[in-house]
Scaffold this motif. Sequence first.
Motif, mmCIF file in Angstrom:
data_model
loop_
_atom_site.group_PDB
_atom_site.id
_atom_site.type_symbol
_atom_site.label_atom_id
_atom_site.label_comp_id
_atom_site.label_asym_id
_atom_site.label_seq_id
_atom_site.Cartn_x
_atom_site.Cartn_y
_atom_site.Cartn_z
ATOM 1 N N ARG A 30 0.837 -1.203 0.000
ATOM 2 C CA ARG A 30 0.000 0.000 0.000
ATOM 3 C C ARG A 30 0.872 1.252 0.000
ATOM 4 N NH1 ARG A 30 -2.427 0.034 5.069
ATOM 5 N NH2 ARG A 30 -1.148 -1.717 5.665
ATOM 6 N N GLU A 31 0.365 2.300 -0.584
ATOM 7 C CA GLU A 31 1.105 3.567 -0.602
ATOM 8 C C GLU A 31 1.352 4.097 0.799
ATOM 9 O OE1 GLU A 31 -0.283 6.690 -3.121
ATOM 10 O OE2 GLU A 31 0.519 5.714 -4.894
ATOM 11 N N ASP A 32 0.407 3.856 1.717
ATOM 12 C CA ASP A 32 0.530 4.398 3.068
ATOM 13 C C ASP A 32 1.339 3.501 4.015
ATOM 14 O OD1 ASP A 32 -1.320 2.358 3.300
ATOM 15 O OD2 ASP A 32 -2.711 3.499 4.549
ATOM 16 N N ALA A 33 1.893 2.410 3.504
ATOM 17 C CA ALA A 33 2.689 1.498 4.341
ATOM 18 C C ALA A 33 3.937 1.061 3.582
ATOM 19 C CB ALA A 33 1.859 0.295 4.745
ATOM 20 N N ASN A 106 -5.775 0.805 -7.826
ATOM 21 C CA ASN A 106 -6.645 0.928 -6.669
ATOM 22 C C ASN A 106 -7.527 -0.307 -6.601
ATOM 23 O OD1 ASN A 106 -8.993 1.653 -5.025
ATOM 24 N ND2 ASN A 106 -8.046 3.665 -4.982
ATOM 25 N N LEU A 110 -8.160 0.857 -1.678
ATOM 26 C CA LEU A 110 -6.813 1.221 -1.236
ATOM 27 C C LEU A 110 -5.933 1.503 -2.445
ATOM 28 C CD1 LEU A 110 -6.215 -1.605 1.390
ATOM 29 C CD2 LEU A 110 -6.779 0.769 1.886
ATOM 30 N N GLN A 111 -5.118 2.537 -2.327
ATOM 31 C CA GLN A 111 -4.167 2.821 -3.385
ATOM 32 C C GLN A 111 -2.988 1.862 -3.227
ATOM 33 O OE1 GLN A 111 -4.880 4.736 -5.925
ATOM 34 N NE2 GLN A 111 -2.959 4.201 -6.913
ATOM 35 N N LYS A 113 0.599 0.583 -4.388
ATOM 36 C CA LYS A 113 1.818 1.007 -5.074
ATOM 37 C C LYS A 113 2.359 -0.121 -5.952
ATOM 38 C CE LYS A 113 6.208 3.227 -4.046
ATOM 39 N NZ LYS A 113 7.068 3.758 -2.994
#
Length: 131
Positions: A30-33, A106, A110-111, A113
């Motif tokens: 994920r982009e946020d992780a 997506n 969730l986006q 990566k």
Amino acid sequence: MKELIDKLVKIEKDISAEKGPFLLFALFLREDAPDLWDLLIAANWVEKNKAESLKCISTHLSKSLKPDELIKLSRILLIDSNNPGLIAIHKAIHIEHGTAEIKDSNFFGLQIKHAHLITSKREKTPNKGIE
């Protein structure tokens, strides 16, 4: 990363032979992780007993992966077979016991990566309406 993916392909094949086929077995970054991968799993046998299935999958991972590989896995997500995100993945990629990569997409809201799909296979049962 290739060594980890190769090991996950083997794990997926072993569990599949033991328990039954997967509808999805994939790693998502994920982009946020950053640097932490989610292992997404969907299978009919998983839905029958999620706790037992999670234990089975975790046991296979612990036996096959080195500690430095295990810490790259953030979590194991069990996905219901009727989840619309799963259907979207099946439309994008069809693979079984192999590897396919997706970048900058997506799924499940969730986006993503980067993703490595080991199995993404539609269920072939008439009562689910998926071919």
